[in-house]
Scaffold this active site. Structure first.
Site, PDB file in Angstrom:
ATOM      1  N   ASP A  55      -0.476  29.645   8.216  1.00  0.00           N
ATOM      2  CA  ASP A  55       0.105  28.352   7.876  1.00  0.00           C
ATOM      3  C   ASP A  55       1.068  27.982   8.988  1.00  0.00           C
ATOM      4  O   ASP A  55       1.424  28.818   9.811  1.00  0.00           O
ATOM      5  CB  ASP A  55       0.838  28.414   6.524  1.00  0.00           C
ATOM      6  CG  ASP A  55       0.860  27.058   5.825  1.00  0.00           C
ATOM      7  OD1 ASP A  55       0.371  26.953   4.685  1.00  0.00           O
ATOM      8  OD2 ASP A  55       1.368  26.081   6.432  1.00  0.00           O
ATOM      9  N   TYR A 163      -5.138   8.688   3.180  1.00  0.00           N
ATOM     10  CA  TYR A 163      -5.681   9.987   2.810  1.00  0.00           C
ATOM     11  C   TYR A 163      -7.169   9.869   2.468  1.00  0.00           C
ATOM     12  O   TYR A 163      -8.003  10.649   2.940  1.00  0.00           O
ATOM     13  CB  TYR A 163      -4.892  10.516   1.612  1.00  0.00           C
ATOM     14  CG  TYR A 163      -5.375  11.805   1.017  1.00  0.00           C
ATOM     15  CD1 TYR A 163      -5.215  13.004   1.710  1.00  0.00           C
ATOM     16  CD2 TYR A 163      -5.964  11.844  -0.249  1.00  0.00           C
ATOM     17  CE1 TYR A 163      -5.637  14.204   1.148  1.00  0.00           C
ATOM     18  CE2 TYR A 163      -6.380  13.029  -0.813  1.00  0.00           C
ATOM     19  CZ  TYR A 163      -6.217  14.216  -0.114  1.00  0.00           C
ATOM     20  OH  TYR A 163      -6.633  15.388  -0.665  1.00  0.00           O
ATOM     21  N   LYS A 167     -10.437  11.515   4.291  1.00  0.00           N
ATOM     22  CA  LYS A 167     -11.394  12.382   3.587  1.00  0.00           C
ATOM     23  C   LYS A 167     -12.817  11.836   3.704  1.00  0.00           C
ATOM     24  O   LYS A 167     -13.770  12.598   3.890  1.00  0.00           O
ATOM     25  CB  LYS A 167     -10.993  12.544   2.114  1.00  0.00           C
ATOM     26  CG  LYS A 167      -9.746  13.414   1.918  1.00  0.00           C
ATOM     27  CD  LYS A 167     -10.002  14.842   2.374  1.00  0.00           C
ATOM     28  CE  LYS A 167      -8.793  15.742   2.286  1.00  0.00           C
ATOM     29  NZ  LYS A 167      -8.969  17.049   2.899  1.00  0.00           N
TER      30      LYS A 167
END
Ligand code: SER
Length: 334
Positions: A55, A163, A167
Site C-alpha cells: 500500500d 469515479y 471504472k
C-alpha cells in the site's frame, strides 16, 4: 448447512491450492477496506509467505506484520515492476483506487490514480511479467439514464461521476487487453460493501458502515443520504468469497475481461435503520443529505447478476437481516 456449491468449491480450491503453492500474489491497496480482508483471506488460504501485501502507507499492525509487506505506489511503474520481479509475482489484485465522493473533490487525482495504476498492471501483464489480474469495477459504471431496478449486465452506461467514468473506461481497457493480447483479467462490479474490520473511505455507500459505529457509540446517526435512497449492497464476507471464487474459477463460461454485476441485497438508510432498531430499539436516525445524494441518485438501486450466477456459480450468503446481526455482534466485541 452446506450449500449445493460447497463440494465443487472445495475441490476447486484444493486443485488451485496445489497450483498456487509455488506462485506468489501481490495485493495493491492492501490496507484499504477490501484489501485488508482480502489479504487476510488469501494468507489463510495459501500461506503468509505467498501473499505480498502493499500500500502507499502502512495499515493495521497485523496486516503489515503478518506476511511480506511493501510500501508501494501503484502509479509508479518502475517501483511496481521491481516488487513484481523481486517476489516473482504471478497474480496481482489491484485494489488501490479513489472512491466516488473523494473523486468528485479531486477529479484529476482520481483519474490519475484509477487509470494509471490499471495501465501499469495491464502493461506488465502484456509483457508476461504477471499472468493473472483482478481489477474491481463498481455499480458506479451506471448512470442516471440506466433503469434503476434490477439493472442488467448490459445496459445504458453513462456514468455522471468521475469515479464511474474511470471504472467504465477501466472496464473497456480490461476487455481490450483481454481481446487483443489474451490477458487473463477478471473483474466484478462491486456494490456498496459493508465491513466491520476496516472502515471504508471516501465512498457514497460509506454511510452503511458508519451507521453501525454510531448506533453503538452514540445511539443515533445522521445520514448523508435521504431516507428512501436504496442502493445495491453486500456484506464483505460475500465480496471476498466472490473475489477469490472468480479468480479461481476454471469455468469455461467465465468471460475474462468482463466486469460482472454482483448482487446480494438492496436497502435504503430507512430500511437499514429499521433493521438496526430490531436489535437496538432506542437507535435514532436523522437525515441531512449532502453532495453524495446526487451520486447515489445516479446509481441503480439493485442489479441483476444472472450472468455471474450462470458463468461462475455466484451465490450470496448474507441478506440484510444476517448482515446487521453479524455487524453488530462483531462491533460490540471490538
Ligand atoms: N462503494 C463505492 C463508493 O461508494 C462504489 O463502488 O464509492
Amino acid at each position: 448447512m452446506k450449500d449445493k456449491h460447497f463440494n465443487k468449491r472445495v475441490s476447486l480450491s484444493l486443485l488451485n491450492l496445489n497450483k498456487k503453492m509455488s506462485q506468489k500474489t501481490l495485493i495493491l491497496g492492501a490496507c484499504g477496506q477490501i484489501g485488508t480482508e482480502l489479504t487476510l483471506a488469501l494468507r489463510a488460504l495459501y500461506g503468509e509467505e505467498q501473499i505480498v501485501a502493499s500500500d502507499i502507507r502502512k495499515g493495521e499492525e497485523d496486516l503489515v506484520a503478518g506476511g511480506p509487506f511493501e510500501i508501494l505506489d501503484a502509479t509508479n511503474l518502475h517501483a511496481l515492476e521491481e516488487v513484481i520481479m523481486h517476489y516473482e509475482i504471478d497474480t496481482v489484485y489491484l485494489m488501490a483506487a479513489m472512491l466516488s465522493a473523494t473523486a468528485e473533490k479531486f477529479p484529476m487525482k482520481a483519474w490519475d490514480l484509477n487509470m494509471n495504476s490499471l495501465f501499469n498492471v495491464l502493461n506488465l501483464a502484456k509483457e508476461k511479467k504477471i499472468n493473472r489480474v483482478f481489477w474491481p469495477s463498481s455499480i458506479a459504471v451506471f448512470g442516471p439514464n440506466t433503469a434503476k431496478e434490477n439493472t442488467p449486465q448490459h445496459s445504458i452506461m453513462e456514468p455522471s461521476t468521475v469515479y464511474g467514468m474511470s471504472k467504465l473506461a477501466g472496464e473497456g481497457w480490461c476487455q481490450y487487453y483481454h481481446k487483443q493480447y489474451g490477458l487473463d483479467v477478471r473483474s466484478i462490479r462491486y456494490p456498496g460493501l459493508i465491513s466491520w474490520k476496516t472502515q471504508p473511505g471516501g465512498g457514497t455507500t460509506d454511510y452503511a458502515v458508519d451507521i453501525f459505529h454510531k448506533a453503538l457509540s452514540e445511539g443515533e446517526y445522521q445520514s448523508f443520504l435521504k431516507a428512501e435512497t436504496a442502493l445495491p449492497m453486500m456484506y464483505m464476507e460475500d465480496a471476498i468469497r466472490a473475489t477469490i471464487e472468480i479468480m479461481e474459477s476454471a469455468s469455461h463460461a467465465l468471460k475474462k475481461g468482463q466486469a460482472y454485476n454482483l448482487s446480494a441485497m438492496s436497502f435504503s438508510p430507512e430500511k437499514l435503520a429499521l433493521e438496526i432498531q430490531s436489535h437496538i430499539p432506542e437507535f435514532k436516525i436523522s437525515y441531512a443529505p449532502d453532495f453524495r445524494q446526487n451520486i447515489a441518485d445516479s446509481w441503480p438501486s439493485s442489479v441483476n447478476d444472472t450472468e455471474a450466477q450462470k458463468d461462475w456459480d455466484w451465490a450470496p450468503k448474507f441478506n440484510l437481516e444476517l448482515m446487521v446481526k453479524e455487524m453488530l455482534a462483531h462491533l460490540k466485541n471490538e
